[in-house]
Scaffold this active site. Structure first.
Site, mmCIF file in Angstrom:
data_model
loop_
_atom_site.group_PDB
_atom_site.id
_atom_site.type_symbol
_atom_site.label_atom_id
_atom_site.label_comp_id
_atom_site.label_asym_id
_atom_site.label_seq_id
_atom_site.Cartn_x
_atom_site.Cartn_y
_atom_site.Cartn_z
ATOM 1 N N ASN A 213 -25.082 -20.954 51.200
ATOM 2 C CA ASN A 213 -24.519 -22.312 51.094
ATOM 3 C C ASN A 213 -23.868 -22.738 52.407
ATOM 4 O O ASN A 213 -23.973 -23.900 52.809
ATOM 5 C CB ASN A 213 -23.520 -22.394 49.932
ATOM 6 C CG ASN A 213 -24.214 -22.648 48.616
ATOM 7 O OD1 ASN A 213 -24.707 -23.741 48.367
ATOM 8 N ND2 ASN A 213 -24.301 -21.622 47.789
ATOM 9 N N ASN B 225 -15.306 -26.273 45.602
ATOM 10 C CA ASN B 225 -16.049 -25.061 45.259
ATOM 11 C C ASN B 225 -17.417 -25.436 44.716
ATOM 12 O O ASN B 225 -17.601 -26.542 44.194
ATOM 13 C CB ASN B 225 -15.282 -24.291 44.173
ATOM 14 C CG ASN B 225 -15.956 -22.994 43.774
ATOM 15 O OD1 ASN B 225 -16.415 -22.225 44.641
ATOM 16 N ND2 ASN B 225 -16.041 -22.730 42.486
ATOM 17 N N HIS C 13 -20.227 -23.921 41.957
ATOM 18 C CA HIS C 13 -20.362 -22.930 40.880
ATOM 19 C C HIS C 13 -21.771 -23.018 40.317
ATOM 20 O O HIS C 13 -22.272 -24.119 40.068
ATOM 21 C CB HIS C 13 -19.324 -23.209 39.788
ATOM 22 C CG HIS C 13 -19.364 -22.196 38.691
ATOM 23 N ND1 HIS C 13 -18.821 -20.937 38.821
ATOM 24 C CD2 HIS C 13 -19.924 -22.240 37.461
ATOM 25 C CE1 HIS C 13 -19.036 -20.251 37.713
ATOM 26 N NE2 HIS C 13 -19.702 -21.023 36.861
ATOM 27 N N ARG D 103 -12.921 -14.250 45.350
ATOM 28 C CA ARG D 103 -11.564 -13.809 45.009
ATOM 29 C C ARG D 103 -10.891 -14.877 44.171
ATOM 30 O O ARG D 103 -11.077 -16.072 44.406
ATOM 31 C CB ARG D 103 -10.714 -13.641 46.284
ATOM 32 C CG ARG D 103 -11.245 -12.627 47.233
ATOM 33 C CD ARG D 103 -10.531 -11.322 47.241
ATOM 34 N NE ARG D 103 -9.087 -11.348 47.191
ATOM 35 C CZ ARG D 103 -8.368 -10.346 46.718
ATOM 36 N NH1 ARG D 103 -8.949 -9.284 46.219
ATOM 37 N NH2 ARG D 103 -7.042 -10.399 46.715
ATOM 38 N N GLY E 169 -23.834 -16.115 52.177
ATOM 39 C CA GLY E 169 -23.553 -17.305 52.983
ATOM 40 C C GLY E 169 -24.660 -18.338 53.042
ATOM 41 O O GLY E 169 -24.679 -19.170 53.957
ATOM 42 N N ASP F 114 -12.791 -22.186 37.737
ATOM 43 C CA ASP F 114 -14.039 -22.918 37.511
ATOM 44 C C ASP F 114 -13.863 -24.177 36.669
ATOM 45 O O ASP F 114 -14.717 -24.526 35.844
ATOM 46 C CB ASP F 114 -15.110 -21.990 36.908
ATOM 47 C CG ASP F 114 -15.488 -20.868 37.852
ATOM 48 O OD1 ASP F 114 -15.419 -21.092 39.075
ATOM 49 O OD2 ASP F 114 -15.831 -19.774 37.390
HETATM 50 C C1 GRF Z 1 -23.652 -19.256 44.884
HETATM 51 O O1 GRF Z 1 -24.480 -19.098 43.767
HETATM 52 C C2 GRF Z 1 -22.454 -20.084 44.546
HETATM 53 O O2 GRF Z 1 -22.707 -21.062 43.581
HETATM 54 C C3 GRF Z 1 -21.485 -19.066 43.997
HETATM 55 O O3 GRF Z 1 -21.696 -17.929 44.787
HETATM 56 C C4 GRF Z 1 -23.019 -17.947 45.317
HETATM 57 C C5 GRF Z 1 -22.889 -17.840 46.802
HETATM 58 O O4 GRF Z 1 -24.131 -17.722 47.451
HETATM 59 N N1 GRF Z 1 -20.139 -19.573 44.026
HETATM 60 P P1 GRF Z 1 -24.194 -17.830 49.040
HETATM 61 O O5 GRF Z 1 -23.249 -16.754 49.582
HETATM 62 O O6 GRF Z 1 -23.766 -19.200 49.434
HETATM 63 O O7 GRF Z 1 -25.615 -17.540 49.388
#
Ligand code: GRF
Length: 208
Positions: free
Chosen positions: A14, A103, A105, A87, A12, A141
């Protein structure tokens, strides 16, 4: 204020960056398919409803996604943010949130879709790697790109050091993308995203 739901499956970081960015959105819930996802704690700490919807309790992906839609729409959400949500989404889910599902990526899409992007970048010997925020479409993606950040790949990088360099930029570009969305500045045409604002940059080049 745009009502926003975050979907996550793990750490989490992000989500944390989004919370700390003081965005013009109201987080109506954080939802995880993994009840033990650490990221749900950030929601609880801020009094944001943290919902665990365990995918193991559903027979099919379709049933699970229907329950997910029910939970999200129950909060009145306008925007759905995937932040480490691990998922595969059904076509029905993606279509339901067309144009309001985004999203992040960890690669410069369309290079390196899927998992283990940092290993793939190192294997290919690319000298520049990065991350992408995009609208989600039915193709994994893919989808219109909102913003990207590029970082150098250094000679002694391993997957962890490279991942950390990319993650720092994820925390920078995701809040920016959400801010643009919330301010109604994103225009999609012919599968490409432009920002309705003069002089704004949809790319970041990070020196380190
Ligand atoms: C990140 O690298 C994001 O780009 C990918 O999953 C990871 C999630 O990291 N989709 P976090 O849970 O936000 O730390």
């Amino acid at each position: 204020m745009i009502k926003t739901v975050v979907l996550l499956s793990g750490r989490g970081s992000n989500f944390k960056a989004l919370l700390e960015a003081d965005l013009p959105v109201t987080f109506t819930a954080a939802i995880s398919n993994r009840p033990d996802a650490a990221g749900l704690e950030y929601a609880r700490a801020r009094g944001i409803p943290a919902i665990a919807l365990d995918h193991k309790h559903y027979q099919t992906r379709e049933e699970f996604d229907a329950a997910l839609i029910h939970a999200i729409d129950g909060t009145g959400a306008d925007l759905v943010i995937l932040a480490g949500y691990m998922r595969i989404l059904t076509k029905a889910f993606v279509e339901h949130y067309a144009g309001r599902l985004i999203n992040i990526h960890p690669s410069l899409l369309p290079m390196f879709p899927g998992l283990r992007t940092h290993e793939a970048a190192l294997r290919e010997g690319v000298k520049i790697h990065g991350c992408t925020v995009h609208f989600v479409t039915a193709e994994l993606d893919h989808g219109p790109i909102i913003i990207q950040a590029a970082v150098p790949v250094l000679p002694d990088d391993g997957p962890d050091s490279l991942a950390a360099r990319v993650l720092a930029q994820e925390h920078r570009i995701y809040p920016q993308a959400v801010r643009w969305f919330a301010e109604g500045k994103l225009a999609i045409s012919d599968g490409r995203v432009n920002v309705r604002e003069d002089g704004v940059s949809q790319w970041v080049l990070a020196a380190s």
